[in-house]
Design a protein around this motif. Structure first.
Motif, PDB file in Angstrom:
ATOM      1  N   CYS A  11       0.861  -1.168   0.000  1.00 38.52           N
ATOM      2  CA  CYS A  11       0.000   0.000   0.000  1.00 38.52           C
ATOM      3  C   CYS A  11       0.900   1.222   0.000  1.00 38.52           C
ATOM      4  O   CYS A  11       1.786   1.336   0.830  1.00 38.52           O
ATOM      5  CB  CYS A  11      -0.845   0.009   1.253  1.00 38.52           C
ATOM      6  N   LEU A  49      -9.437  -3.480   9.917  1.00 38.26           N
ATOM      7  CA  LEU A  49     -10.236  -4.067  10.993  1.00 38.26           C
ATOM      8  C   LEU A  49      -9.737  -3.557  12.340  1.00 38.26           C
ATOM      9  O   LEU A  49      -8.554  -3.654  12.641  1.00 38.26           O
ATOM     10  CB  LEU A  49     -10.147  -5.598  10.946  1.00 38.26           C
ATOM     11  N   GLY A  50     -10.645  -2.997  13.140  1.00 43.04           N
ATOM     12  CA  GLY A  50     -10.255  -2.434  14.432  1.00 43.04           C
ATOM     13  C   GLY A  50     -10.879  -3.196  15.577  1.00 43.04           C
ATOM     14  O   GLY A  50     -11.670  -4.122  15.372  1.00 43.04           O
ATOM     15  N   PRO A  77      -9.461   3.368  14.373  1.00 38.28           N
ATOM     16  CA  PRO A  77     -10.164   3.924  13.225  1.00 38.28           C
ATOM     17  C   PRO A  77     -11.655   3.626  13.211  1.00 38.28           C
ATOM     18  O   PRO A  77     -12.419   4.321  12.564  1.00 38.28           O
ATOM     19  CB  PRO A  77      -9.485   3.237  12.033  1.00 38.28           C
ATOM     20  N   ASN A  87      -7.178  -9.084   1.408  1.00 39.41           N
ATOM     21  CA  ASN A  87      -6.476  -9.332   2.672  1.00 39.41           C
ATOM     22  C   ASN A  87      -5.788  -8.071   3.185  1.00 39.41           C
ATOM     23  O   ASN A  87      -5.871  -7.756   4.370  1.00 39.41           O
ATOM     24  CB  ASN A  87      -5.457 -10.459   2.501  1.00 39.41           C
ATOM     25  N   ALA A  88      -5.107  -7.347   2.294  1.00 32.96           N
ATOM     26  CA  ALA A  88      -4.414  -6.123   2.713  1.00 32.96           C
ATOM     27  C   ALA A  88      -5.416  -5.128   3.287  1.00 32.96           C
ATOM     28  O   ALA A  88      -5.183  -4.494   4.321  1.00 32.96           O
ATOM     29  CB  ALA A  88      -3.662  -5.508   1.534  1.00 32.96           C
ATOM     30  N   LEU A 136      -8.394  -5.809   4.570  1.00 33.29           N
ATOM     31  CA  LEU A 136      -8.962  -6.353   5.809  1.00 33.29           C
ATOM     32  C   LEU A 136      -8.001  -6.222   6.984  1.00 33.29           C
ATOM     33  O   LEU A 136      -8.359  -5.705   8.043  1.00 33.29           O
ATOM     34  CB  LEU A 136      -9.321  -7.825   5.589  1.00 33.29           C
ATOM     35  N   PHE A 137      -6.762  -6.696   6.805  1.00 33.16           N
ATOM     36  CA  PHE A 137      -5.788  -6.687   7.902  1.00 33.16           C
ATOM     37  C   PHE A 137      -5.502  -5.254   8.356  1.00 33.16           C
ATOM     38  O   PHE A 137      -5.193  -5.016   9.517  1.00 33.16           O
ATOM     39  CB  PHE A 137      -4.469  -7.351   7.468  1.00 33.16           C
ATOM     40  N   THR A 138      -5.577  -4.291   7.423  1.00 34.82           N
ATOM     41  CA  THR A 138      -5.189  -2.925   7.745  1.00 34.82           C
ATOM     42  C   THR A 138      -6.309  -2.137   8.416  1.00 34.82           C
ATOM     43  O   THR A 138      -6.047  -1.249   9.214  1.00 34.82           O
ATOM     44  CB  THR A 138      -4.738  -2.206   6.454  1.00 34.82           C
TER      45      THR A 138
END
Lengths: 387, 387
Positions: free
Chosen positions: B33, B223-224, B74, B216-217, B219-221
């Motif tokens: 990213c 999700l809080g 976030p 995936n990028a 989602l992983f980044t």
């Protein structure tokens, strides 16, 4: 690197067997996070230069060191600008993070790269925290994340952790960490039935599946857009080189694992000694591959069981000679990794690499993670002479 | 629910084939990213009640509706307290989020549950944004996340998205979203070679592997810790019921998928008509299982290819009769799901469910996700009569 020995020094095989089935120390129950604490680093000592565009409606951060907006992601410290009397805060800004400035390189300090240290915590050791505080990597670039199981043991660990955090994160401490996140699990620690205890292998599978889900919950919840590196560090690691993060990162690998030893009292030598500790970092063997081929789809390979001799090449035994003075920068390729201390580029996780709680190529948890990373194009490396 | 038809209405089979190999519209390249935008909802209209303990050094939030600290995750809107003249901000607080108040239930509005809407965006459609703004779920509980590929098309989409965001997120708009995150990918859109174009099946595999990594990028980044639900919504979805989120959530399932149709001009009827759109939501068949058993480890099953007839039970064809007026609450179990519109409990992802870019039980991307969720103990459901 040395791990905390919290058992009297017995014969090694017995020690491992005991450790594996000790539910209080090791089992993390999977489930929902019920409790979340958030601590952070914030003061006004170093406000980044901010260019005002569009009459203050839009701000562009010229530095990635600090965020100036309210909803900055957890991986960035927030620095509140000091306002002169009568000065008015700008309206809610649109903040642009130019992520091409977020690098993942062999020079993480020079490039101000953020590190997220993640620890599944069943018991709190003061030695763990002391070692963490001694890390020489800039603390304002380190975020910490913990996941702690429900129940009495978990409550105690949470309380002990919070006491240390209150002191370390005091506003007067210039050496405090960027942020700390604590997740509490929803589940109690599962009680091992006597049948489970008799069948250590199946208990292992259950324990490591629960640990996988705990690691995943911690990872998915805390990984932010500015995280460059993730360091997985077990809660019983009480001694590492202070330069651990930058030493491991300097190899610039997707996944890298140092060797881990346990200090114990050697009765034969009548003095303190070290012994191998993490048996999950290995190179695959034809025997292990053959075993896997004959297995049913739900069976997993585990290291360290006499009834399942894999003849894998264990990194624990790859250290040069016995003087422990081999080249600490020597690298070996690994097919499985342990989670005792494990540095991962955040992009490996972002590609989708997680800790499979189910058999993945007959592997589970950190060993399954290494296999999954391979499927995503990342190779794991080990440093047999770096402790 | 209807998706945007951006091709002239051809014979359906041709249409799908064209769509599948259209690189500009669909291919998202995987990678780092490089660019991150952060917008948020913040004003002083509703400050939560805050108890001051320890002379203001520690604050306990009595509401999960808003965070009052600087490093709030976030997924929570930040509400800056208004200070009277001469009043001083408290020192950096320790904020406790009591996560047992964060629920995931069939009554998400009543329980103030946060929803994260994630969209891989290759092209921007005004209809997509119009539909998003029309959602009746409380916008202060909705966070948006986008991932946009590098290159000219991606730049254009980013620019168009930002223009709409500037208006929707204006401080004067009471109906703006809690936060918006935009990730830009590091990679160019891969150009399909003529060989790839000839072999649509292998191009599909490559395209969906890239899409998996992008999902995936994202989602992983994003999700809080306070996210209750994740709604995956494709960028060409231009028409949904305004109550989409609460309708799907009311079924209280780990994974739930509505049926998705595409509006097109029916030449035979000489009028607008709808046709099935998402063929990735299905129930497994003995034929498909038999095909999978005979496959090599790297081969994947794909739906909609004449040379690979699976005889799976497709949800697209499960709608009652032809009047489209069947019971919209009728549920069916699904073994594979599509990503056109897909509501997932955040805990399914936290357990480790991601989008495998590699063959997982001979499935990939959203279909592999459904299989992985099954391995983690979650069952996917479909609503054949809900559009």
């Amino acid at each position: 690197m040395a791990s905390k020995s919290h058992l009297p020094p017995p014969v090694m095989a017995v020690s491992r067997s005991l450790r594996r089935t000790n539910p209080i120390t090791y089992i993390l129950a999977a489930g929902l996070c019920i409790f979340f604490l958030y601590f952070f680093f914030a003061d006004g000592t170093s406000i980044p230069r901010i260019k005002n565009l569009d009459a203050g409606a839009k701000q562009i951060l010229s530095s990635k060191d600090a965020a100036s907006n309210a909803l900055s992601p957890p991986s960035l410290p927030y620095i509140k600008p000091k306002l002169a009397e009568g000065e008015v805060m700008a309206p809610p800004p649109v903040v642009h993070y130019h992520m091409n400035n977020v690098t993942v390189t062999g020079d993480p300090i020079g490039n101000r790269e953020s590190v997220l240290i993640l620890t599944p915590l069943a018991r709190f050791y003061d030695g763990y925290w002391d070692n963490l505080v001694k890390l020489s990597y800039p603390h304002d670039l380190i975020s910490l994340g913990f996941i702690i199981p429900k129940g009495r043991e978990g409550n105690l660990a949470t309380q002990q952790l919070q006491e240390r955090i209150q002191k370390t994160q005091a506003p007067t401490n210039k050496n405090r960490f960027a942020s700390i996140t604590i997740l509490r699990q929803d589940d109690e620690i599962p009680v091992l039935t006597s049948e489970h205890e008799r069948h250590a292998l199946s208990a292992q599978k259950e324990r490591r599946a629960a640990m996988s889900k705990a690691r995943n919950a911690l990872l998915f919840t805390t990984l932010g857009p500015t995280t460059s590196w993730v360091l997985w560090l077990d809660s019983d690691i009480v001694e590492t080189p202070a330069s651990l993060v930058q030493d491991l990162a300097s190899h610039d690998k997707g996944i890298i694992v140092p060797n881990c030893f346990q200090r114990y009292y050697n009765k034969d030598k009548e003095s303190m000694d070290v012994r191998p500790y993490d048996f999950n970092s290995w190179q695959d063997s034809p025997t292990a591959k053959g075993l896997a081929e004959k297995m049913g789809p739900e069976e997993i390979l585990l290291e360290g069981y006499a009834e399942m001799a894999t003849y894998r090449n264990l990194m624990a035994y790859m250290a040069d000679a016995t003087d422990l003075n081999g080249d600490p920068r020597r690298e070996v390729n690994l097919d499985g990794v342990g989670g005792t201390a494990l540095l991962v580029k955040a992009d490996v996780h972002r590609d989708g690499a997680m800790f499979p709680p189910f058999p993945f190529y007959h592997l589970i948890e950190t060993e399954g993670f290494a296999r999954m990373a391979t499927r995503l194009g990342w190779q794991a490396h080990g440093l047999p002479n770096y402790f």
